[in-house]
Design a protein around this motif. Structure first.
Motif, mmCIF file in Angstrom:
data_model
loop_
_atom_site.group_PDB
_atom_site.id
_atom_site.type_symbol
_atom_site.label_atom_id
_atom_site.label_comp_id
_atom_site.label_asym_id
_atom_site.label_seq_id
_atom_site.Cartn_x
_atom_site.Cartn_y
_atom_site.Cartn_z
ATOM 1 N N TYR A 47 0.835 -1.207 0.000
ATOM 2 C CA TYR A 47 0.000 0.000 0.000
ATOM 3 C C TYR A 47 0.869 1.257 0.000
ATOM 4 C CZ TYR A 47 -4.263 -2.689 1.276
ATOM 5 O OH TYR A 47 -5.343 -3.541 1.290
ATOM 6 N N TRP A 48 1.869 1.275 0.865
ATOM 7 C CA TRP A 48 2.698 2.483 1.001
ATOM 8 C C TRP A 48 3.511 2.739 -0.279
ATOM 9 C CZ3 TRP A 48 -0.150 1.765 5.026
ATOM 10 C CH2 TRP A 48 -0.184 2.661 6.092
ATOM 11 N N THR A 49 4.130 1.703 -0.818
ATOM 12 C CA THR A 49 4.970 1.921 -1.999
ATOM 13 C C THR A 49 4.134 2.266 -3.229
ATOM 14 O OG1 THR A 49 5.065 -0.479 -2.356
ATOM 15 C CG2 THR A 49 6.935 0.538 -1.251
ATOM 16 N N SER A 50 2.962 1.693 -3.355
ATOM 17 C CA SER A 50 2.132 2.045 -4.507
ATOM 18 C C SER A 50 1.627 3.481 -4.392
ATOM 19 C CB SER A 50 0.963 1.073 -4.658
ATOM 20 O OG SER A 50 0.096 1.127 -3.535
ATOM 21 N N PHE A 51 1.344 3.944 -3.186
ATOM 22 C CA PHE A 51 0.967 5.353 -3.016
ATOM 23 C C PHE A 51 2.134 6.258 -3.391
ATOM 24 C CE2 PHE A 51 0.606 9.295 -0.586
ATOM 25 C CZ PHE A 51 -0.656 9.722 -0.978
ATOM 26 N N VAL A 52 3.339 5.889 -2.969
ATOM 27 C CA VAL A 52 4.529 6.655 -3.341
ATOM 28 C C VAL A 52 4.693 6.657 -4.866
ATOM 29 C CG1 VAL A 52 7.064 6.689 -3.216
ATOM 30 C CG2 VAL A 52 5.714 6.288 -1.149
ATOM 31 N N ARG A 53 4.376 5.549 -5.480
ATOM 32 C CA ARG A 53 4.587 5.418 -6.927
ATOM 33 C C ARG A 53 3.633 6.298 -7.726
ATOM 34 N NH1 ARG A 53 3.874 0.385 -7.015
ATOM 35 N NH2 ARG A 53 6.054 -0.084 -6.588
ATOM 36 N N ASP A 54 2.327 6.201 -7.421
ATOM 37 C CA ASP A 54 1.370 6.916 -8.278
ATOM 38 C C ASP A 54 0.188 7.518 -7.527
ATOM 39 O OD1 ASP A 54 -0.282 4.743 -7.691
ATOM 40 O OD2 ASP A 54 0.057 3.754 -9.606
ATOM 41 N N GLY A 55 0.253 7.539 -6.193
ATOM 42 C CA GLY A 55 -0.805 8.191 -5.430
ATOM 43 C C GLY A 55 -2.015 7.327 -5.136
ATOM 44 N N ARG A 56 -1.940 6.011 -5.412
ATOM 45 C CA ARG A 56 -3.047 5.098 -5.123
ATOM 46 C C ARG A 56 -2.520 3.925 -4.305
ATOM 47 N NH1 ARG A 56 -4.770 2.275 -8.981
ATOM 48 N NH2 ARG A 56 -6.815 1.852 -8.073
ATOM 49 N N PRO A 57 -2.986 3.728 -3.061
ATOM 50 C CA PRO A 57 -2.523 2.597 -2.255
ATOM 51 C C PRO A 57 -3.191 1.294 -2.674
ATOM 52 C CG PRO A 57 -4.090 3.919 -1.002
ATOM 53 C CD PRO A 57 -3.897 4.615 -2.313
ATOM 54 N N VAL A 58 -2.414 0.376 -3.228
ATOM 55 C CA VAL A 58 -2.920 -0.904 -3.721
ATOM 56 C C VAL A 58 -2.010 -2.005 -3.198
ATOM 57 C CG1 VAL A 58 -3.385 -2.307 -5.759
ATOM 58 C CG2 VAL A 58 -3.829 0.172 -5.813
ATOM 59 N N ALA A 59 -2.586 -3.110 -2.734
ATOM 60 C CA ALA A 59 -1.811 -4.251 -2.252
ATOM 61 C C ALA A 59 -2.312 -5.519 -2.930
ATOM 62 C CB ALA A 59 -1.928 -4.384 -0.735
ATOM 63 N N THR A 60 -1.404 -6.247 -3.521
ATOM 64 C CA THR A 60 -1.759 -7.490 -4.211
ATOM 65 C C THR A 60 -2.392 -8.484 -3.239
ATOM 66 O OG1 THR A 60 0.085 -7.167 -5.734
ATOM 67 C CG2 THR A 60 -0.848 -9.383 -5.592
ATOM 68 N N GLY A 61 -3.562 -8.972 -3.566
ATOM 69 C CA GLY A 61 -4.233 -9.976 -2.761
ATOM 70 C C GLY A 61 -4.903 -9.451 -1.514
ATOM 71 N N SER A 62 -4.924 -8.137 -1.325
ATOM 72 C CA SER A 62 -5.569 -7.549 -0.142
ATOM 73 C C SER A 62 -6.717 -6.644 -0.555
ATOM 74 C CB SER A 62 -4.548 -6.763 0.680
ATOM 75 O OG SER A 62 -3.590 -7.620 1.246
ATOM 76 N N ALA A 63 -7.466 -6.178 0.422
ATOM 77 C CA ALA A 63 -8.661 -5.384 0.166
ATOM 78 C C ALA A 63 -8.332 -4.102 -0.588
ATOM 79 C CB ALA A 63 -9.343 -5.033 1.484
ATOM 80 N N ALA A 64 -9.249 -3.700 -1.460
ATOM 81 C CA ALA A 64 -9.113 -2.408 -2.140
ATOM 82 C C ALA A 64 -9.283 -1.289 -1.112
ATOM 83 C CB ALA A 64 -10.164 -2.291 -3.245
ATOM 84 N N TRP A 65 -8.425 -0.269 -1.203
ATOM 85 C CA TRP A 65 -8.462 0.848 -0.261
ATOM 86 C C TRP A 65 -9.190 2.007 -0.939
ATOM 87 C CZ3 TRP A 65 -3.607 2.274 3.076
ATOM 88 C CH2 TRP A 65 -3.922 3.315 3.957
ATOM 89 N N PRO A 66 -10.438 2.258 -0.584
ATOM 90 C CA PRO A 66 -11.179 3.343 -1.236
ATOM 91 C C PRO A 66 -10.710 4.707 -0.740
ATOM 92 C CG PRO A 66 -12.508 2.363 0.484
ATOM 93 C CD PRO A 66 -11.249 1.553 0.422
ATOM 94 N N ALA A 67 -10.750 5.701 -1.612
ATOM 95 C CA ALA A 67 -10.442 7.069 -1.209
ATOM 96 C C ALA A 67 -11.499 7.556 -0.218
ATOM 97 C CB ALA A 67 -10.387 7.971 -2.431
ATOM 98 N N TYR A 68 -11.113 8.519 0.616
ATOM 99 C CA TYR A 68 -12.010 9.030 1.659
ATOM 100 C C TYR A 68 -13.258 9.646 1.033
ATOM 101 C CZ TYR A 68 -13.573 11.719 5.726
ATOM 102 O OH TYR A 68 -14.308 12.244 6.753
ATOM 103 N N GLU A 69 -13.088 10.640 0.179
ATOM 104 C CA GLU A 69 -14.148 11.311 -0.565
ATOM 105 C C GLU A 69 -15.369 11.589 0.296
ATOM 106 O OE1 GLU A 69 -14.488 8.663 -3.966
ATOM 107 O OE2 GLU A 69 -13.010 9.862 -5.070
ATOM 108 N N THR A 70 -16.541 11.588 -0.320
ATOM 109 C CA THR A 70 -17.758 11.934 0.420
ATOM 110 C C THR A 70 -18.294 10.773 1.244
ATOM 111 O OG1 THR A 70 -19.071 11.342 -1.517
ATOM 112 C CG2 THR A 70 -18.417 13.656 -1.298
ATOM 113 N N LYS A 71 -17.843 9.548 0.974
ATOM 114 C CA LYS A 71 -18.347 8.386 1.710
ATOM 115 C C LYS A 71 -17.589 8.164 3.021
ATOM 116 C CE LYS A 71 -19.922 5.945 -2.433
ATOM 117 N NZ LYS A 71 -19.792 4.708 -3.255
ATOM 118 N N ARG A 72 -16.554 8.968 3.256
ATOM 119 C CA ARG A 72 -15.756 8.865 4.489
ATOM 120 C C ARG A 72 -15.175 7.459 4.656
ATOM 121 N NH1 ARG A 72 -19.660 12.253 8.745
ATOM 122 N NH2 ARG A 72 -19.746 14.168 7.503
#
Length: 540
Positions: A458-483
């Motif tokens: 999650y941390w390295t993918s955020f550093v790479r392109d601003g989206r935290p993604v982890a292979t085989g783990s839950a999708a991390w939704p942006a905070y946005e209006t749904k908190r």
């Protein structure tokens, strides 16, 4: 922890070994070491030593050195108080020096134009170092990013404001030297990191605790804007700040506080202050109660952090921010002593919070008052800050990601330290076996390694392109209006509306206190809170 004092001797003319990787950067040639597909460079100076007459001055860029600098050993930590009381954070003895403005680099062997993460260590702006084993950047760099960790001046040597010092500068300001060091390190990265395979236009600043606080300072100082593209703020705190020449929010004018300190030190002038032994000065100032903070000086830090964010003057960048469920379990000195019983707790809260007492007691109930006390301080410092930060970046139209670290394991939970302050760090760095001696031992199990691997992703993918993604783990939704947020417990799990009511209550408390101009917002909450000011229209 006994701290050994040592000076750093830069061996710039020592020849490199044949197998050592050598980089010819604008700063000069640097030789490091190879480590499993990585190149590692330790103890690179990014500014001139701030010693003697340069003590309490802005950092000065290091001229290009001659020969090849051997970057194979960490530089010393910046001078900090000797710590006789052992805590969960106490590490092994380490060398310290005023000559400490160095950084370390872990980079993939064949990196080219790779994303960069600059790590800023915690320690209340008093202690800590980039050389701590838990901050080893190998596992992060192995995922394709360049990792840089930095030192910066601490305590009285890094954050003293004083009329003598202000009088030396064109803008008549002082303090914030540790922050100026961080800015100097980021400028060094901008000018040199391409030679190490990094992309100077894709830099993420990251830090925990005082390092997280530092990322907020960097977001609000105009001097750092343009030096980073993203922010990771772990357990940061957007508390009220002292101001240089006027009392504000319960704190004295910071120059006046510095003058009181020098009177207590019995130093007649600035030359005498600069001549004092660095360790003696640091230890004595700490014993006299000197507490370092970034100071609102109208120059480096133009205004209170909350004002900068409310006025949309912060850096308009994506953020990843969060805090730990048990922050205060290892920092109980920040919370008030529990009362004798629940009834006394409720009575005290009603007397202090007045019309906000009902929502306060709903959020932090008397029935579980001991846990409520810990949660109150946690949220006022860290929970509210994390959610405020992501909300403010969403208002700017920037991606923002929120998390809570709520992970426990047997040794941690048996010590009543579930998800304590900084306990996410070995998972983020993949250094599960490199924690300090008194840290609850993390079991060497597949479950712990899997959680760490996910957080590294999650941390390295955020550093790479601003989206935290982890292979085989839950999708991390942006905070946005749904908190939305990510909950790190046994495994990562996405959720919505973290701690309902927490943010609104703490924002109201901050807003009313800010309106008075005389009451700060920090750890003076719950049973330690002053009487709540009345409601004002600006806070509705």
């Amino acid at each position: 922890m006994k701290i050994v004092i040592a000076a750093l001797a830069f061996a710039s003319a020592v020849p490199a070994l044949a197998a050592d990787p050598i980089v010819d950067a604008p700063a000069g040639k640097v030789s490091g070491t190879s480590d499993a597909g990585l190149r590692v460079f330790k103890g690179i100076p990014y500014a001139m030593p701030p010693v003697g007459a340069k003590r309490w001055t802005a950092p000065v860029a290091q001229p290009r050195w001659t020969g090849t600098h051997r970057a194979t050993d960490f530089g010393p930590a910046c001078v900090q108080p000797q710590a006789p009381n052992a805590t969960v954070y106490s590490g092994v003895p380490m060398p310290v020096s005023e000559d400490c403005l160095t950084l370390n680099i872990w980079t993939p062997a064949k990196a080219k134009n790779a994303p960069v993460m600059v790590w800023i260590h915690g320690g209340a702006l008093v202690t800590g170092s980039s050389r701590e084993p838990m901050y080893d950047g190998r596992k992060l760099a192995a995922r394709g990013i360049v990792v840089v960790s930095i030192n910066y001046r601490l305590g009285v040597l890094g954050w003293l404001a004083h009329p003598w010092l202000s009088g030396e500068t064109p803008r008549r300001v002082s303090g914030n030297y540790g922050l100026l060091d961080q800015i100097a390190a980021l400028r060094w990265v901008r000018d040199n990191i391409a030679a190490f395979g990094g992309n100077a236009g894709n830099v993420t600043i990251a830090g925990e605790s005082a390092g997280g606080l530092s990322t907020l300072y960097l977001m609000t100082t105009p001097a750092a804007h343009g030096l980073f593209a993203r922010v990771i703020a772990q357990s940061a705190y957007m508390i009220s700040m002292p101001e240089l020449r006027k009392a504000a929010f319960g704190m004295p004018a910071w120059e006046s506080g510095g003058a009181l300190l020098t009177t207590a030190l019995k130093t007649p002038d600035l030359a005498g202050l600069r001549a004092m032994d660095a360790q003696t000065l640091t230890d004595t100032a700490a014993k006299l109660g000197f507490a370092p903070f970034g100071v609102v000086d109208g120059a480096v830090l133009p205004q209170q952090m909350v004002d900068a964010f409310d006025q949309r003057r912060q850096a308009p960048v994506p953020v990843l921010a969060g805090f730990n469920q048990g922050e205060i379990r290892s920092l109980r000195m920040l919370s008030p002593k529990p009362p004798a019983d629940a009834a006394t707790y409720a009575t005290e809260i009603r007397a202090r919070y007045r019309d906000l007492a009902d929502p306060f007691l709903q959020q932090y109930p008397a029935a579980t008052y001991r846990e409520s006390i810990l949660a109150t301080t946690r949220d006022a410092l860290y929970g509210w800050t994390a959610e405020r930060l992501v909300r403010k970046q969403v208002e700017l139209g920037k991606p923002a990601y929120l998390y809570m670290f709520d992970h426990g394991y047997p040794a941690m939970d048996e010590a009543d330290l579930h998800a304590f302050h900084a306990s996410e760090l070995p998972y983020v760095f993949g250094t599960l076996a490199a924690t300090p001696p008194r840290w609850p031992k993390i079991p060497d199990t597949a479950a712990e390694r899997t959680l760490s691997a996910a957080m590294l992703d999650y941390w390295t993918s955020f550093v790479r392109d601003g989206r935290p993604v982890a292979t085989g783990s839950a999708a991390w939704p942006a905070y946005e209006t749904k908190r939305s947020y990510m909950h790190f417990a046994a495994v990562p799990e996405a959720g919505r509306d973290l701690l309902p009511g927490m943010f609104a209550l703490n924002e109201q408390v901050m807003c009313r206190r800010r309106a008075t101009g005389t009451i700060g917002w920090n750890w003076n909450v719950g049973l330690a809170a002053p009487v709540m000011p009345p409601a004002v229209a600006a806070c509705e």
